[in-house]
Every structure is written in structure tokens, then in C-alpha cells.
Scaffold this motif. Structure first.
Motif, PDB file in Angstrom:
ATOM      1  N   UNK A  77       5.547  -4.127  -3.066  1.00 16.81           N
ATOM      2  CA  UNK A  77       6.110  -2.940  -2.417  1.00 16.81           C
ATOM      3  C   UNK A  77       5.573  -2.818  -0.994  1.00 16.81           C
ATOM      4  N   UNK A  78       6.476  -2.910  -0.039  1.00 15.37           N
ATOM      5  CA  UNK A  78       6.141  -2.727   1.369  1.00 15.37           C
ATOM      6  C   UNK A  78       6.579  -1.324   1.773  1.00 15.37           C
ATOM      7  N   UNK A  79       5.618  -0.454   2.023  1.00 16.61           N
ATOM      8  CA  UNK A  79       5.921   0.931   2.351  1.00 16.61           C
ATOM      9  C   UNK A  79       6.517   1.086   3.746  1.00 16.61           C
ATOM     10  N   UNK A  80       6.501   0.005   4.521  1.00 15.34           N
ATOM     11  CA  UNK A  80       7.010   0.084   5.892  1.00 15.34           C
ATOM     12  C   UNK A  80       8.476  -0.339   5.993  1.00 15.34           C
ATOM     13  N   UNK A  81       9.043  -0.842   4.913  1.00 18.00           N
ATOM     14  CA  UNK A  81      10.447  -1.282   4.919  1.00 18.00           C
ATOM     15  C   UNK A  81      11.228  -0.435   3.930  1.00 18.00           C
ATOM     16  N   UNK A  82      12.313   0.176   4.382  1.00 17.35           N
ATOM     17  CA  UNK A  82      13.083   1.055   3.506  1.00 17.35           C
ATOM     18  C   UNK A  82      14.182   0.293   2.778  1.00 17.35           C
ATOM     19  N   UNK A  83      14.985   1.005   2.020  1.00 15.46           N
ATOM     20  CA  UNK A  83      16.042   0.379   1.213  1.00 15.46           C
ATOM     21  C   UNK A  83      17.125  -0.274   2.055  1.00 15.46           C
ATOM     22  N   UNK A  84      17.195   0.100   3.330  1.00 14.53           N
ATOM     23  CA  UNK A  84      18.197  -0.479   4.228  1.00 14.53           C
ATOM     24  C   UNK A  84      17.650  -1.670   5.002  1.00 14.53           C
ATOM     25  N   UNK A  85      16.421  -2.085   4.698  1.00 10.20           N
ATOM     26  CA  UNK A  85      15.846  -3.246   5.365  1.00 10.20           C
ATOM     27  C   UNK A  85      15.358  -2.966   6.768  1.00 10.20           C
ATOM     28  N   UNK A  86      15.012  -1.716   7.056  1.00 15.89           N
ATOM     29  CA  UNK A  86      14.532  -1.334   8.382  1.00 15.89           C
ATOM     30  C   UNK A  86      13.033  -1.060   8.333  1.00 15.89           C
ATOM     31  N   UNK A  87      12.318  -1.556   9.336  1.00 24.40           N
ATOM     32  CA  UNK A  87      10.872  -1.326   9.423  1.00 24.40           C
ATOM     33  C   UNK A  87      10.637   0.070   9.978  1.00 24.40           C
ATOM     34  N   UNK A  88       9.578   0.730   9.505  1.00 25.03           N
ATOM     35  CA  UNK A  88       9.279   2.097   9.929  1.00 25.03           C
ATOM     36  C   UNK A  88       9.164   2.203  11.436  1.00 25.03           C
ATOM     37  N   UNK A  89       9.750   3.247  11.978  1.00 21.72           N
ATOM     38  CA  UNK A  89       9.756   3.458  13.425  1.00 21.72           C
ATOM     39  C   UNK A  89       8.355   3.711  13.955  1.00 21.72           C
ATOM     40  N   UNK A  90       8.133   3.278  15.187  1.00 17.50           N
ATOM     41  CA  UNK A  90       6.887   3.552  15.908  1.00 17.50           C
ATOM     42  C   UNK A  90       5.649   3.002  15.211  1.00 17.50           C
TER      43      UNK A  90
END
Length: 265
Positions: A77-90
Motif C-alpha cells: 500500500x502506497x499512501x502517496x498514490x491514489x486510485x487514479x494513479x496520481x501521486x500526492x500533490x506537493x
């Protein structure tokens, strides 16, 4: 070819095979990294990464040791990548992830040598022939885009080699100690084992000559960044809270939102 984290079908980059290949960054670009809780990192990234991730040493007591940034507290589980495959902003994106879908790797024929070949993961959805950056020009020469990629891969590889030597040196100095990371949130405990951290008391007790040596090499700042980064565990746990709540409510956490503030004690 040796199995590589993130890469499903890495193949050597070839002028004939990839002459017309173009690469366009897919909207879900970071989906490949969604199932890992740790990303390898180079020491030259420590200062940037320490603000967002705990930086730890990983390896067995009698085996190779490397360095990784923790991006999750649970397996796969990568908490920085959401279900849409985007890395957390900033937040800082480690170079290990930024290089994808390219990589320098040993092929089966190079297994016993030090030679590395530029490879590309052909399963990446952004590869095609109509849109994106060309890998080769009309004369079948490396495009400017590919040349920049190759330079980045070579620099990153050299930095990783230096980081591995740095980690090994810390272990030889007796500064690394095993650490079990335990984070308890709302009655649930997450436990991570198999990581090492610098022992503060041993570190503060090194002799003056060794301290000057570490300072001159720049490695002293890397150690300090590592120690500082361990405070990011609280931020990571706070992000886990948000994801857990969103999952329970059937919602998706918006990665364009800034990371949660560190809870006050």
C-alpha cells in the motif's frame, strides 16, 4: 532479466524495435507504484525527501543494505498514490519512481558483468506511435528527449552506487541498529520490521576525526536528514487515517489536496 520493482516487461531499448515509439505521460502514470510501501532512494535526495517520508535502511544483518523512503505503513500500500494513479500533490517523488518506464538493468547476457542496458517497460500505457515524445529522430538517432532520460538514468545509477557504499560504511562503523516501527492509530497497530536506523547515541559518540571526514564528504548532512525524516512517521500515519476514513466512507482521497498537517500532541 533480473526481476525489477515496478517493471512488468522491461526490454532493451532498440533502434529498430522502438524507432517510431513515442511516450506520452498517462493520466494514471504512477499506478505502477501503488502496491509498494517503500521506494529505494539515493542519498542526494535525502534533504528533499526527508520533509515527506521516513528514510530508513533496509537489509539483513549479514547481507546487502540499501536505503528506502517509506511511502506506506501497510504491505502493498502506497499512501502517496491514489486510485487514479496520481501521486500526492506537493510531495517529493523519488527518482526511482520518476525514471519509470525507463531503467538501467542487466540483461540475461550481462548477468555476470557490470554492463548495464537501457530498458523500457513495454506494458506502460503511455507508449505508442502517435502521441508524446519521440525516442528516436528521423535519422534513427537518440532524440533530445531520450538523451535527457539517458543522462538522468546514468546520474541516478551513480548516486545509488554511492548511497550503497554510504549505507555499508555506516554499518561498518556500528551506527546502524535494527528498528521495529510501530504506529498505533485508533486502536489498530501497524508494525514494520526489517528496517535499520542510525543510533543517535553512537552517532554523537564518534571521534572528531571521523566526524570531520563525514562532514567533508557531505555524508554528515545525509545522516542528519535521515534522523530528521523519522519525524515524518507521524505525517504518514495521519495520511493513513485519511485513506482509512475515505475507504470506510466509500470515498476517494483527492491527491490534489495537500498532505495532512502533523497532529499536535
Amino acid at each position: 532479466m533480473t526481476q525489477l520493482l515496478f517493471y512488468e516487461r522491461p526490454v532493451p531499448l532498440n533502434r529498430e524495435r522502438h524507432l517510431t515509439t513515442r511516450l506520452a505521460v498517462a493520466g494514471d502514470h504512477f499506478r505502477f507504484a501503488a502496491k509498494t510501501n517503500a521506494v529505494p532512494i539515493a542519498s542526494t535526495e535525502f534533504l528533499d525527501a526527508a520533509r515527506d517520508y521516513p528514510i530508513v535502511f533496509v537489509g539483513e544483518a549479514d547481507g546487502p543494505i540499501s536505503v528506502a523512503a517509506l511511502v506506506g505503513l501497510r504491505q502493498a500500500e502506497n499512501l502517496m498514490v491514489d486510485d487514479e494513479g496520481r501521486w500526492a500533490a506537493d510531495t517529493y517523488i523519488p527518482a526511482f519512481a520518476r525514471r519509470y518506464p525507463f531503467v538501467l538493468a542487466k540483461t540475461d547476457t550481462e548477468a555476470e558483468s557490470q554492463q548495464l542496458t537501457v530498458c523500457i517497460d513495454e506494458t506502460y500505457p503511455g507508449l505508442g506511435v502517435h502521441e508524446g515524445e519521440s525516442l528516436f529522430d528521423d535519422q534513427a538517432q537518440e532524440s533530445e528527449y531520450l538523451q535527457r532520460i539517458l543522462g538522468f538514468l546514468q546520474r541516478f545509477h551513480a548516486e545509488v552506487q554511492r548511497t550503497t557504499a554510504f549505507a555499508q560504511r555506516l554499518r561498518q562503523m556500528g551506527l546502524l541498529v535494527p528498528k521495529t516501527i510501530q504506529v498505533e492509530r485508533h486502536g489498530q497497530q501497524q508494525v514494520l520490521q526489517g528496517v535499520w536506523v542510525v543510533d543517535v547515541e553512537r552517532y554523537r559518540g564518534i571521534d572528531d576525526a571521523r566526524a570531520v571526514e563525514l562532514f567533508r564528504s557531505g555524508e554528515l548532512s545525509w545522516i542528519e536528514a535521515h534522523l530528521l525524516s523519522l519525524g515524518s512517521l507521524v505525517r504518514l500515519a495521519a495520511r493513513l487515517d485519511l485513506y482509512s476514513k475515505a475507504s470506510a466512507d466509500g470515498e476517494t482521497l483527492d491527491p490534489t489536496s495537500p498532505p495532512p498537517d502533523t497532529p499536535k500532541h
